[in-house]
Design a protein around this motif. Structure first.
Motif, PDB file in Angstrom:
ATOM      1  N   TRP A  64     -17.549 -13.927  28.534  1.00 48.04           N
ATOM      2  CA  TRP A  64     -16.059 -13.903  28.776  1.00 48.04           C
ATOM      3  C   TRP A  64     -15.477 -14.752  29.938  1.00 48.04           C
ATOM      4  O   TRP A  64     -14.465 -15.592  29.634  1.00 48.04           O
ATOM      5  CB  TRP A  64     -15.516 -12.470  28.832  1.00 48.04           C
ATOM      6  CG  TRP A  64     -14.033 -12.268  28.735  1.00 48.04           C
ATOM      7  CD1 TRP A  64     -13.050 -12.063  29.573  1.00 48.04           C
ATOM      8  CD2 TRP A  64     -13.324 -12.393  27.518  1.00 48.04           C
ATOM      9  NE1 TRP A  64     -11.837 -12.029  29.207  1.00 48.04           N
ATOM     10  CE2 TRP A  64     -12.075 -12.086  27.824  1.00 48.04           C
ATOM     11  CE3 TRP A  64     -13.715 -12.765  26.041  1.00 48.04           C
ATOM     12  CZ2 TRP A  64     -10.962 -12.238  26.850  1.00 48.04           C
ATOM     13  CZ3 TRP A  64     -12.839 -12.961  25.283  1.00 48.04           C
ATOM     14  CH2 TRP A  64     -11.404 -12.718  25.547  1.00 48.04           C
ATOM     15  N   HIS A 102      -1.324  -6.447  23.959  1.00 43.06           N
ATOM     16  CA  HIS A 102      -2.824  -6.890  23.828  1.00 43.06           C
ATOM     17  C   HIS A 102      -3.169  -7.130  25.281  1.00 43.06           C
ATOM     18  O   HIS A 102      -2.789  -7.852  25.714  1.00 43.06           O
ATOM     19  CB  HIS A 102      -2.991  -8.069  23.041  1.00 43.06           C
ATOM     20  CG  HIS A 102      -4.532  -8.639  23.236  1.00 43.06           C
ATOM     21  ND1 HIS A 102      -5.367  -7.680  21.975  1.00 43.06           N
ATOM     22  CD2 HIS A 102      -4.959  -9.591  23.544  1.00 43.06           C
ATOM     23  CE1 HIS A 102      -6.593  -8.206  22.291  1.00 43.06           C
ATOM     24  NE2 HIS A 102      -6.465  -9.405  23.104  1.00 43.06           N
ATOM     25  N   TYR A 158       0.241 -10.348  13.684  1.00 39.74           N
ATOM     26  CA  TYR A 158       0.907  -9.155  13.192  1.00 39.74           C
ATOM     27  C   TYR A 158       2.402  -9.085  13.993  1.00 39.74           C
ATOM     28  O   TYR A 158       3.549  -8.926  13.461  1.00 39.74           O
ATOM     29  CB  TYR A 158       0.153  -7.862  13.780  1.00 39.74           C
ATOM     30  CG  TYR A 158       0.942  -6.406  13.143  1.00 39.74           C
ATOM     31  CD1 TYR A 158       0.967  -6.074  11.877  1.00 39.74           C
ATOM     32  CD2 TYR A 158       1.722  -5.614  14.043  1.00 39.74           C
ATOM     33  CE1 TYR A 158       1.311  -5.107  11.486  1.00 39.74           C
ATOM     34  CE2 TYR A 158       2.277  -4.704  13.665  1.00 39.74           C
ATOM     35  CZ  TYR A 158       2.205  -4.215  12.355  1.00 39.74           C
ATOM     36  OH  TYR A 158       2.844  -3.032  11.868  1.00 39.74           O
ATOM     37  N   SER A 198      -5.360 -11.595  15.827  1.00 43.10           N
ATOM     38  CA  SER A 198      -4.960 -10.778  14.694  1.00 43.10           C
ATOM     39  C   SER A 198      -3.776  -9.896  15.278  1.00 43.10           C
ATOM     40  O   SER A 198      -2.638  -9.814  14.180  1.00 43.10           O
ATOM     41  CB  SER A 198      -5.719  -9.856  14.168  1.00 43.10           C
ATOM     42  OG  SER A 198      -7.152 -10.437  13.757  1.00 43.10           O
ATOM     43  N   VAL A 199      -3.758  -9.494  16.367  1.00 42.17           N
ATOM     44  CA  VAL A 199      -2.627  -8.862  17.212  1.00 42.17           C
ATOM     45  C   VAL A 199      -1.546  -9.893  17.335  1.00 42.17           C
ATOM     46  O   VAL A 199      -0.340  -9.353  16.793  1.00 42.17           O
ATOM     47  CB  VAL A 199      -2.839  -8.234  18.423  1.00 42.17           C
ATOM     48  CG1 VAL A 199      -1.906  -7.474  18.929  1.00 42.17           C
ATOM     49  CG2 VAL A 199      -4.304  -7.361  18.254  1.00 42.17           C
ATOM     50  N   ASN A 213      -6.735  -7.811  27.703  1.00 43.30           N
ATOM     51  CA  ASN A 213      -8.060  -8.045  27.963  1.00 43.30           C
ATOM     52  C   ASN A 213      -8.356  -8.439  29.450  1.00 43.30           C
ATOM     53  O   ASN A 213      -7.480  -8.586  30.078  1.00 43.30           O
ATOM     54  CB  ASN A 213      -8.486  -8.877  27.047  1.00 43.30           C
ATOM     55  CG  ASN A 213      -8.112 -10.422  27.068  1.00 43.30           C
ATOM     56  OD1 ASN A 213      -7.945 -10.798  28.133  1.00 43.30           O
ATOM     57  ND2 ASN A 213      -7.630 -10.919  25.838  1.00 43.30           N
ATOM     58  N   ASP A 259     -10.938 -15.730  19.493  1.00 44.63           N
ATOM     59  CA  ASP A 259     -10.998 -14.482  19.665  1.00 44.63           C
ATOM     60  C   ASP A 259     -10.220 -13.780  18.496  1.00 44.63           C
ATOM     61  O   ASP A 259      -8.668 -13.650  18.425  1.00 44.63           O
ATOM     62  CB  ASP A 259     -10.308 -14.076  20.919  1.00 44.63           C
ATOM     63  CG  ASP A 259     -10.051 -12.430  21.277  1.00 44.63           C
ATOM     64  OD1 ASP A 259     -10.570 -11.720  20.392  1.00 44.63           O
ATOM     65  OD2 ASP A 259      -9.484 -12.377  22.116  1.00 44.63           O
ATOM     66  N   LEU A 260     -10.664 -13.222  17.565  1.00 42.22           N
ATOM     67  CA  LEU A 260      -9.862 -12.853  16.244  1.00 42.22           C
ATOM     68  C   LEU A 260      -9.389 -11.630  16.749  1.00 42.22           C
ATOM     69  O   LEU A 260      -8.246 -11.283  15.908  1.00 42.22           O
ATOM     70  CB  LEU A 260     -11.172 -12.520  15.120  1.00 42.22           C
ATOM     71  CG  LEU A 260     -11.770 -13.794  14.676  1.00 42.22           C
ATOM     72  CD1 LEU A 260     -12.705 -13.541  13.461  1.00 42.22           C
ATOM     73  CD2 LEU A 260     -10.824 -14.883  14.153  1.00 42.22           C
ATOM     74  N   ASN A 261      -9.837 -10.839  17.431  1.00 42.73           N
ATOM     75  CA  ASN A 261      -9.071  -9.729  17.782  1.00 42.73           C
ATOM     76  C   ASN A 261      -7.499 -10.099  18.265  1.00 42.73           C
ATOM     77  O   ASN A 261      -6.546  -9.662  17.771  1.00 42.73           O
ATOM     78  CB  ASN A 261      -9.816  -8.701  19.047  1.00 42.73           C
ATOM     79  CG  ASN A 261      -8.978  -7.504  19.339  1.00 42.73           C
ATOM     80  OD1 ASN A 261      -8.117  -7.141  18.841  1.00 42.73           O
ATOM     81  ND2 ASN A 261      -9.617  -7.044  20.530  1.00 42.73           N
ATOM     82  N   CYS A 262      -7.652 -10.749  19.380  1.00 42.01           N
ATOM     83  CA  CYS A 262      -6.177 -11.340  19.913  1.00 42.01           C
ATOM     84  C   CYS A 262      -5.383 -11.835  18.882  1.00 42.01           C
ATOM     85  O   CYS A 262      -4.087 -11.830  18.924  1.00 42.01           O
ATOM     86  CB  CYS A 262      -6.602 -12.176  21.179  1.00 42.01           C
ATOM     87  SG  CYS A 262      -5.131 -12.784  22.161  1.00 42.01           S
ATOM     88  N   SER A 318      -6.323  -6.249  31.433  1.00 39.90           N
ATOM     89  CA  SER A 318      -6.771  -4.976  31.382  1.00 39.90           C
ATOM     90  C   SER A 318      -6.362  -4.016  32.612  1.00 39.90           C
ATOM     91  O   SER A 318      -6.591  -2.755  32.663  1.00 39.90           O
ATOM     92  CB  SER A 318      -8.164  -4.618  30.812  1.00 39.90           C
ATOM     93  OG  SER A 318      -8.389  -5.262  29.504  1.00 39.90           O
TER      94      SER A 318
END
Length: 254
Positions: free
Chosen positions: A147, A91, A111, A107-108, A93, A102-105, A71
């Motif tokens: 984290w 993505h 996709y 999921s990206v 972080n 980490d479902l966020n990462c 980030s």
């Protein structure tokens, strides 16, 4: 509607090597009005060079690269890759960490792989990473400690070799590299990437590092294109990793 004031200092407008806009003034204070004005200048500059740019972009994206980065605001992937909007899916972080929970990462990632059909997944760390530096120490930072625990786990896996590096800055650089490697392997081990390989989809996972002081990207030697590559990388132990790093450093001195 307020017209653009072209007589104002153009140094306030963010420059992208892709759009060839003016350079930013790092010390300039950016309020909301200034940011909006910068956006209008940026949009105008692009439309003057390529009138149909935004119309084409609104119809969809077809990036070939999925970038997993830190980030940190000093590591702008489009800028350092010289890619225009729509050419890199992203993505980010703290410390470019990828963990299987980490479902966020993930999921990206899914996709990017299943829908966008990217061909390259780049995990990029950077030297001077504050998250990695924090993980090297024992200070508590509150919520972020949860984290940083992911990076500390990597640190403990390689602690004996890390402690052999006396220079603190170089030790941090080493952890940046192996933290990136860990994320590369986590991506490659994911059911998402494995399924893509099994159905014959061409996709590679690459570890890179960005040197903020020089503005240069380098490959770290963590390059995984199939299940066999992954198996080979998983067999490499900590001693072998650090020996290879030492040999690479010696070659760079020649």
């Amino acid at each position: 509607m307020e017209e653009d004031d072209d007589s104002d200092d153009d140094a306030c407008c963010p420059r992208s090597p892709v759009t060839l806009g003016p350079s930013p003034s790092i010390g300039h204070e950016h309020g909301l009005a200034r940011l909006l004005k910068n956006n209008r200048k940026w949009s105008k500059a692009i439309r003057e060079r390529q009138p149909d740019f935004f119309e084409k972009g609104s119809k969809g994206q077809q990036p070939k690269v999925f970038w997993i980065g830190c980030s940190d605001s000093r590591v702008p992937e489009n800028e350092l890759l010289q890619l225009a909007p729509g050419e890199v899916f992203t993505h980010r972080n703290i410390a470019n960490v990828v963990v299987s929970t980490d479902l966020n990462c993930l999921s990206v990632l899914q996709y990017a792989v299943d829908v966008l059909k990217v061909e390259h997944v780049v995990v990029c760390g950077h030297y001077g990473c504050g998250g990695v530096a924090a993980a090297l120490g024992d200070q508590s930072y509150g919520l972020i400690d949860h984290w940083l625990a992911n990076i500390k786990e990597v640190k403990h896996q390689h602690l004996l070799n890390l402690e052999k590096i006396r220079d603190q800055e170089d030790r941090c650089r080493a952890l940046v590299e192996i933290n990136c490697r860990n994320s590369v392997l986590t991506v490659a081990k994911s059911p998402i990437i494995r399924a893509a390989w099994e159905r014959g989809q061409s996709i590679e996972v690459i570890g890179m590092v960005y040197d903020i002081q020089r503005g240069l990207l380098s490959e770290l030697g963590y390059h995984v294109s199939n299940a066999d590559d992954l198996a080979c990388h998983l067999k490499v132990n900590s001693n072998e990793l650090f020996e290879a790093r030492k040999e690479c450093a010696e070659l760079q001195k020649l």
